[in-house]
Enzyme design. Structure first.
Site, PDB file in Angstrom:
ATOM      1  N   LYS A 196       7.780  26.326 -12.330  1.00 25.31           N
ATOM      2  CA  LYS A 196       8.431  25.884 -13.563  1.00 25.31           C
ATOM      3  C   LYS A 196       9.899  25.523 -13.372  1.00 25.31           C
ATOM      4  CE  LYS A 196       5.107  28.154 -16.509  1.00 25.31           C
ATOM      5  NZ  LYS A 196       4.835  29.117 -17.561  1.00 25.31           N
ATOM      6  N   GLU A 245      15.886  29.987 -20.537  1.00 24.68           N
ATOM      7  CA  GLU A 245      15.954  28.877 -21.476  1.00 24.68           C
ATOM      8  C   GLU A 245      16.486  29.372 -22.816  1.00 24.68           C
ATOM      9  OE1 GLU A 245      11.980  27.370 -21.795  1.00 24.68           O
ATOM     10  OE2 GLU A 245      12.189  26.090 -20.034  1.00 24.68           O
ATOM     11  N   HIS A 263       4.140  24.132 -30.467  1.00 29.62           N
ATOM     12  CA  HIS A 263       3.722  23.837 -29.095  1.00 29.62           C
ATOM     13  C   HIS A 263       2.856  22.572 -29.173  1.00 29.62           C
ATOM     14  CE1 HIS A 263       1.719  25.419 -25.135  1.00 29.62           C
ATOM     15  NE2 HIS A 263       1.824  24.105 -25.149  1.00 29.62           N
ATOM     16  N   LYS A 321      -3.826  30.123 -26.277  1.00 33.16           N
ATOM     17  CA  LYS A 321      -4.196  29.264 -27.404  1.00 33.16           C
ATOM     18  C   LYS A 321      -5.507  29.737 -28.033  1.00 33.16           C
ATOM     19  CE  LYS A 321      -2.054  25.524 -24.798  1.00 33.16           C
ATOM     20  NZ  LYS A 321      -2.299  24.407 -23.886  1.00 33.16           N
ATOM     21  N   GLU A 350       6.475  22.457 -19.660  1.00 31.21           N
ATOM     22  CA  GLU A 350       5.800  22.483 -18.364  1.00 31.21           C
ATOM     23  C   GLU A 350       4.794  21.343 -18.301  1.00 31.21           C
ATOM     24  OE1 GLU A 350       3.377  25.956 -17.716  1.00 31.21           O
ATOM     25  OE2 GLU A 350       2.704  26.002 -19.783  1.00 31.21           O
ATOM     26  N   ARG A 371      -3.950  19.311 -14.402  1.00 30.62           N
ATOM     27  CA  ARG A 371      -5.415  19.485 -14.413  1.00 30.62           C
ATOM     28  C   ARG A 371      -5.932  19.086 -15.778  1.00 30.62           C
ATOM     29  NH1 ARG A 371      -5.277  23.664 -17.928  1.00 30.62           N
ATOM     30  NH2 ARG A 371      -3.732  25.315 -17.635  1.00 30.62           N
TER      31      ARG A 371
END
Length: 446
Positions: free
Chosen positions: A116, A200, A208, A237, A288, A292
């Site tokens: 990250k 951060e 999100h 999630k 990020e 995939r």
């Protein structure tokens, strides 16, 4: 085009890849642990190879066993699905060394975006908006203290090698920084074997929102618009939707442009997702990139009529993309159905499914690998199905999801179906007025 693809995964995503391969006339190889011998992906693949005992470290994460399975079955490509080895640079490189095409990002791209801190510095160079904070790994606590003052409280400490919420700490005042620094590093070291941290600015009232991208081997990328993944528990999630109820046409264009810029800057090849935090003023910040396919990819497929797995395979075979961007024509919602007890703090509930009735009807899609009599093993992620509904409007999609959840019968194990049914009636969800903090105040009714 590939003649035979080995799917280095299990469950619904393995079955999902097998379906597209069959439609494309490509032979498939399933790999499975001893715990998954009775799973549907094993039954529906053309060939199946047992790669080890139940623990994933001895099967689905055992690179040598997967490469050996590909070689003995003469597979010329490997699709890693999501999770397991899908974002493992070493595995991507190993496939290349054995002349097997890895259907995903190269080892170099995974290294660039998987860490990250590296990803953030790469995105700053690409001109993509990033959350204020450290430009890379923080070398010691002294630097951490100084940065926290410069950034301004509240701040978020994050593990550089992190994922799934591990090694993350929100810090609201300077007195709490040392304890947060120590505990986050300790947790990160235990989870990832790496205690590097970065910092951060903590974005308040964040959404999100992620942008689906596809890039080809000719340096071209496109986006397929957004997914709102703000309903989360412990950074996992629970449900996703597209389009986001928070989105405007102007914001979609800006975020889509930033995501394409990110993908083309690194020469990204394959399907990927650029994830952003969006504050209440609709400022967005790179968080990020997932190199995939995502669990929630079906809702994008439904609103733009596009098979993302097929596109992954075509891109890996050297076919160029069209280059045009895609915009949602319908509204789609996905509920992740987990074998967990939502009335008992979402405690995992593996066991045998005794009765199963899945919902159907227009605009209802089920991605699952379970059936009546299936034994859910305790060794893996608890997700057993994804229920996806699609309709003309958000209101219609919510009503369709309520109906589908009411039709969905699973007996023998506890599932999150009751949670999702209550969610669909929650006034803040119905109005689209939710953030990543939504679950902090959510209470299950009896």
């Amino acid at each position: 085009m590939f003649k035979k693809i080995l799917i280095a995964n299990r469950g619904e995503i393995a079955l999902r890849v097998i379906r597209t391969c069959k439609e494309m006339g490509i032979k498939t190889v399933a790999v499975y642990s001893k715990a998954d011998a009775e799973s549907l992906h094993v039954r529906f693949a053309d060939e199946a190879v047992c790669i080890g005992p139940a623990p994933s470290s001895e099967s689905y994460l055992k690179m040598s066993n997967i490469i050996a399975a590909a070689e003995i079955t003469n597979a010329d490509a490997i699709h890693p699905g999501y999770g397991f080895l899908s974002e493992n640079a070493k595995f991507s490189n190993l496939c290349e060394e054995h002349n097997i095409k890895f259907i995903g990002a190269s080892g170099k791209m995974i290294d660039q975006m998987g860490d990250k801190a590296n990803a953030k510095s790469t995105m700053i160079a690409a001109g993509v908006p990033c959350v204020p904070g450290s430009e890379g790994v923080i070398k010691d606590f002294e630097e951490c203290e100084k940065l926290a003052v410069e950034t301004g409280y509240p701040v978020m400490l994050k593990a550089s090698a992190g994922g799934g919420g591990k090694g993350m700490r929100a810090v609201w005042k300077s007195e709490d920084l040392k304890d947060a620094w120590d505990s986050a590093r300790q947790e990160s070291k235990a989870a990832f074997g790496n205690d590097d941290m970065y910092m951060e600015k903590l974005i308040e009232e964040p959404r999100h929102i992620e942008i689906q991208v596809v890039g080809d081997s000719f340096g071209k990328a496109c986006h397929l618009s957004e997914r709102d993944c703000s309903v989360q528990r412990r950074h996992q999630k629970l449900t996703e939707e597209t389009p986001s109820p928070f989105m405007t046409d102007e914001l979609r264009d800006k975020m889509g442009e930033a995501a394409v810029k990110a993908a083309e800057f690194i020469g990204y090849e394959g399907a990927g997702t650029v994830e952003f935090l969006v504050d209440k003023h609709r400022n967005f910040y790179f968080m990020e990139m997932n190199t995939r396919i995502q669990v929630e990819h079906p809702i994008t497929e439904e609103v733009v009529n596009y098979d993302l797995i097929r596109e992954q395979i075509l891109v890996a075979a050297g076919v160029p993309i069209s280059g045009k961007n895609y915009y949602p024509q319908l509204h789609s919602i996905e509920c992740r159905i987990n074998a967990e007890d939502p009335h008992n703090n979402f405690r995992p509930a593996p066991g045998k499914i005794t009765v199963l009735h899945t919902p159907g009807g227009h605009g209802v899609r089920m991605d699952t690998h379970v059936y009546a009599g299936y034994m859910i093993p305790p060794n893996y992620d608890s997700m057993i199905a994804k229920l996806i509904v699609t309709a003309q409007t958000r209101e219609e999609a919510i009503n369709k999801m309520k109906r589908a959840l009411d039709e969905f019968v699973i007996e023998g194990v506890k599932t999150t179906i009751p949670f999702h049914r209550q969610l669909m009636d929650h006034p803040d969800y119905v109005s689209g007025n939710y953030t990543t903090k939504f679950m902090e105040d959510f209470e299950m009714k009896a």
